[in-house]
Design an enzyme around this catalytic site. Structure first.
Site, PDB file in Angstrom:
ATOM      1  CB  ILE A 133      -0.927   0.006   1.231  1.00 43.36           C
ATOM      2  CG1 ILE A 133      -1.813  -1.231   1.234  1.00 43.36           C
ATOM      3  CG2 ILE A 133      -1.778   1.285   1.240  1.00 43.36           C
ATOM      4  CD1 ILE A 133      -2.722  -1.358   2.460  1.00 43.36           C
ATOM      5  N   PRO A 134       1.155   1.808  -1.169  1.00 47.32           N
ATOM      6  CG  PRO A 134       0.982   2.595  -3.362  1.00 47.32           C
ATOM      7  CD  PRO A 134       0.372   1.622  -2.383  1.00 47.32           C
ATOM      8  CB  CYS A 135       2.045   5.254   2.751  1.00 48.09           C
ATOM      9  SG  CYS A 135       3.312   4.195   3.473  1.00 48.09           S
ATOM     10  CG  HIS A 136       6.651   4.609  -1.322  1.00 47.71           C
ATOM     11  ND1 HIS A 136       5.959   3.422  -1.158  1.00 47.71           N
ATOM     12  CD2 HIS A 136       7.040   4.659  -2.610  1.00 47.71           C
ATOM     13  CE1 HIS A 136       5.949   2.782  -2.315  1.00 47.71           C
ATOM     14  NE2 HIS A 136       6.589   3.506  -3.213  1.00 47.71           N
TER      15      HIS A 136
END
Length: 174
Positions: A133-136
């Site tokens: 889950i690409p919070c970056h």
């Protein structure tokens, strides 16, 4: 999830990645957590609770492919613990294409609550399944990349990895 002495323990696997030691956790063939060990008070392995599974091996393989620049999308069911609002934010994060970024405001607008920018930041910071889950991929509107639970260097590494392996090479290095 296994029961060990009356305590629920997820299956887990800890491994070295380019950004540090990561721990994968799963329950019922769903990824429940993925974190940098310094995020969660140390790895489950160091606490003597690590248990492996075929699902975790598949998740590990996909992460290795990601770090090698060979995987742009994950094919793993996820089930992170959070509020309905947090889960709505995390679903929106999964829509951000590989190699692209969005602002906290962009996410707020996308979920239909444009005044929730600060809450978006908090939900992003509580994402239990980093990278998948690409919070970056969420940055400030002015382009600042601060605000990553794993640290700015890890975020910079992930963004540059994706930029270098993306077909669209038009955005700047962080």
């Amino acid at each position: 999830m296994k029961m060990t002495g009356g305590v629920n323990v997820e299956n887990s696997y800890t491994f070295q990645s380019p950004i540090g030691r990561l721990t994968l956790c799963e329950q019922n063939n769903q990824l429940t957590r993925l974190y940098l060990n310094n995020q969660d008070g140390g790895s489950l392995k160091s606490q003597g609770f690590e248990r492996h599974s075929d699902f975790l091996y598949e998740a590990y393989q996909q992460l290795n492919e990601y770090f090698a620049g060979k995987r742009k999308a994950f094919e793993l069911p996820v089930n992170g613990q959070g509020t309905e609002f947090q889960k709505a934010v995390w679903r929106e994060l999964q829509k951000i294409p590989y190699g692209e970024t969005r602002s906290y405001e962009d996410i707020a607008v996308a979920i239909g609550n444009q005044k929730a920018v600060r809450a978006i930041g908090q939900a992003n910071g509580r994402n239990p399944i980093m990278i998948v889950i690409p919070c970056h991929r969420v940055i400030r509107k002015n382009g600042d990349i601060s605000g990553f639970a794993c640290g700015v260097e890890a975020k910079r590494y992930l963004l540059n990895l994706e930029r270098e392996n993306s077909i669209n090479r038009s955005w700047k290095s962080f």
